[in-house]
Design an enzyme around this catalytic site. Structure first.
Site, short mmCIF file in Angstrom:
data_model
loop_
_atom_site.label_atom_id
_atom_site.label_comp_id
_atom_site.label_asym_id
_atom_site.label_seq_id
_atom_site.Cartn_x
_atom_site.Cartn_y
_atom_site.Cartn_z
N PHE A 114 15.22 -27.57 -60.27
CA PHE A 114 14.61 -28.52 -59.28
C PHE A 114 13.50 -27.72 -58.68
CE2 PHE A 114 15.06 -30.47 -55.10
CZ PHE A 114 14.04 -31.23 -55.57
N ASN B 236 6.01 -14.80 -48.06
CA ASN B 236 5.10 -15.38 -49.08
C ASN B 236 5.08 -16.86 -49.39
OD1 ASN B 236 2.82 -16.06 -50.51
ND2 ASN B 236 3.24 -15.03 -52.57
N LEU B 237 4.78 -18.16 -48.56
CA LEU B 237 5.36 -19.52 -48.96
C LEU B 237 4.14 -20.30 -49.73
CD1 LEU B 237 6.34 -20.04 -45.02
CD2 LEU B 237 7.92 -19.78 -46.75
N LEU B 238 4.77 -20.31 -50.97
CA LEU B 238 3.74 -20.93 -52.34
C LEU B 238 4.20 -22.70 -51.39
CD1 LEU B 238 4.87 -19.77 -55.16
CD2 LEU B 238 2.80 -18.97 -53.39
N TRP C 272 5.15 -21.13 -60.99
CA TRP C 272 5.53 -19.42 -60.73
C TRP C 272 7.14 -19.73 -61.63
CZ3 TRP C 272 10.19 -18.34 -58.07
CH2 TRP C 272 10.64 -17.13 -58.61
N ASP D 125 20.63 -32.32 -55.74
CA ASP D 125 19.67 -31.84 -56.73
C ASP D 125 19.41 -33.41 -56.20
OD1 ASP D 125 17.99 -32.90 -59.59
OD2 ASP D 125 20.04 -32.77 -60.26
#
Length: 359
Positions: free
Chosen positions: A176, A195-197, A205, A264
């Protein structure tokens, strides 16, 4: 687990352990009338990469084994993956996560105890002389156990039996993806090199990692609830064997097809359906239609469900010397980890040092 070149010949270290397999209720509802209901065990895995007494990244994975008479249904659920960012890393995170996740997927060295029987029933069913003498000795006054004669009866040794699992496995990998500042490491979002995506970058990724470790699997599915099929296809168009959808049963009731995993969104919605007493009419297709309108899928950023499966895999079970811990030890470690301020180098270093001393 990781080759020396990835660990840069000892510059990086790892923490890895798993819990002993524990019997739990099935993550998928199985009607009581079902003949040959499986036993289900759960194993928690934790991995961390270290560099000079600092934590670089962490990964938590839950494995569920549903044991039938002639096959095993194996669910691998990626619970959390996070980085710390206290220092600029010289290693690519994906190059670490891929092999570690593949190792956990392929690991088949679990030693699963036979289900415990009631001790009293075992004693009553064993009329041996030794058992009768032990019962009589327990009824004697306190003085008699100190006499040599009464201590000649050898103590009963615990005999642990382990299950022999079927060699056929069906694999299910579930991920998830949802962007967040922190998954495992409190206050790590303050660090300069974390590194904040965003949601789309995070999804790309994960797809690249999962595709690289599941070559040859039967199905690779991506679902972005609330997005149309064309928007979904943009993420997987360069991968030949990926398609839109999910890996669970297409027909029937959702409660009998979709597993409940911790933290979830599918599981949270399914629990709501059960509380509202709608589970008897909620089909799988209807479930995913309504899932798209849940708040966490409507916040604007990309949130997705990834699933891959491989059917009828013939596996070889093997003994392994992997470090195992009890459930209570695992929870104690995780609680300790969550109490650390991961923006403080000294506190992180002390956490790593204390862990090493405890081993």
């Amino acid at each position: 687990m990781l080759p020396p070149d990835i660990l840069q010949n000892g510059e990086f270290e790892t923490i890895y352990f798993q819990t002993n397999p524990t019997y739990i209720k099935s993550p998928i509802h199985i009607p009581k009338s079902t003949i040959g209901k499986p036993d289900t065990v759960k194993i928690r895995h934790f991995f961390a990469l270290l560099h000079q007494d600092l934590v670089v990244l962490g990964l938590e994975v839950f494995v569920y084994l549903q044991i039938y008479s002639d096959f095993v249904e194996k669910y691998v659920y990626v619970s959390k993956c996070d980085t710390v960012g206290l220092e600029k890393s010289t290693i690519k995170i994906g190059k670490v996560i891929g092999p570690v996740l593949q190792y956990i997927i392929n690991y088949n060295g679990y030693k699963i105890k036979m289900k415990n029987l009631d001790e009293k029933s075992k004693d009553l069913s064993d009329p041996s002389t030794l058992v009768r003498l032990q019962r009589l000795r327990d009824k004697l006054p306190d003085i008699y156990p100190n006499l040599p004669y009464y201590n000649d009866i050898p103590p009963k040794e615990e005999c642990i039996e382990y299950r022999t699992l079927p060699k056929t496995q069906n694999l299910r990998l579930c991920v998830f993806t949802k962007p967040a500042k922190e998954y495992l490491f409190p206050n790590s979002a303050k660090n300069p090199y974390k590194n904040l995506l965003n949601g789309q970058s995070l999804l790309r990724w994960w797809i690249s990692i999962i595709d690289s470790i599941t070559k040859g699997w039967n199905n690779h599915k991506l679902m972005i609830p609330g997005a149309d099929k064309y928007a979904t296809r943009k993420f997987i168009e360069k991968y030949s064997d990926w398609s839109e959808g999910h890996i669970f049963k297409k027909d029937g009731l959702a409660v009998q097809a979709i597993p409940l995993f911790p933290d979830d969104p599918k599981g949270r919605f399914l629990e709501l359906v059960i509380v509202e007493c709608r589970y008897g009419k909620m089909t799988v297709s209807r479930f995913y239609q309504e899932l798209a309108y849940r708040q966490e899928f409507l916040l604007g950023d990309c949130v997705s469900l990834i699933g891959c499966c491989k059917e009828n895999l013939e596996v070889t079970y093997h003994d392994d010397s992997v470090s195992t811990v009890t459930i209570s030890e695992y929870k104690e470690f995780m609680n300790s980890l969550k109490s650390v301020d991961f923006s403080d180098r000294v506190e992180v270093s002390n956490f790593v040092s204390n862990y090493r001393k405890s081993k």
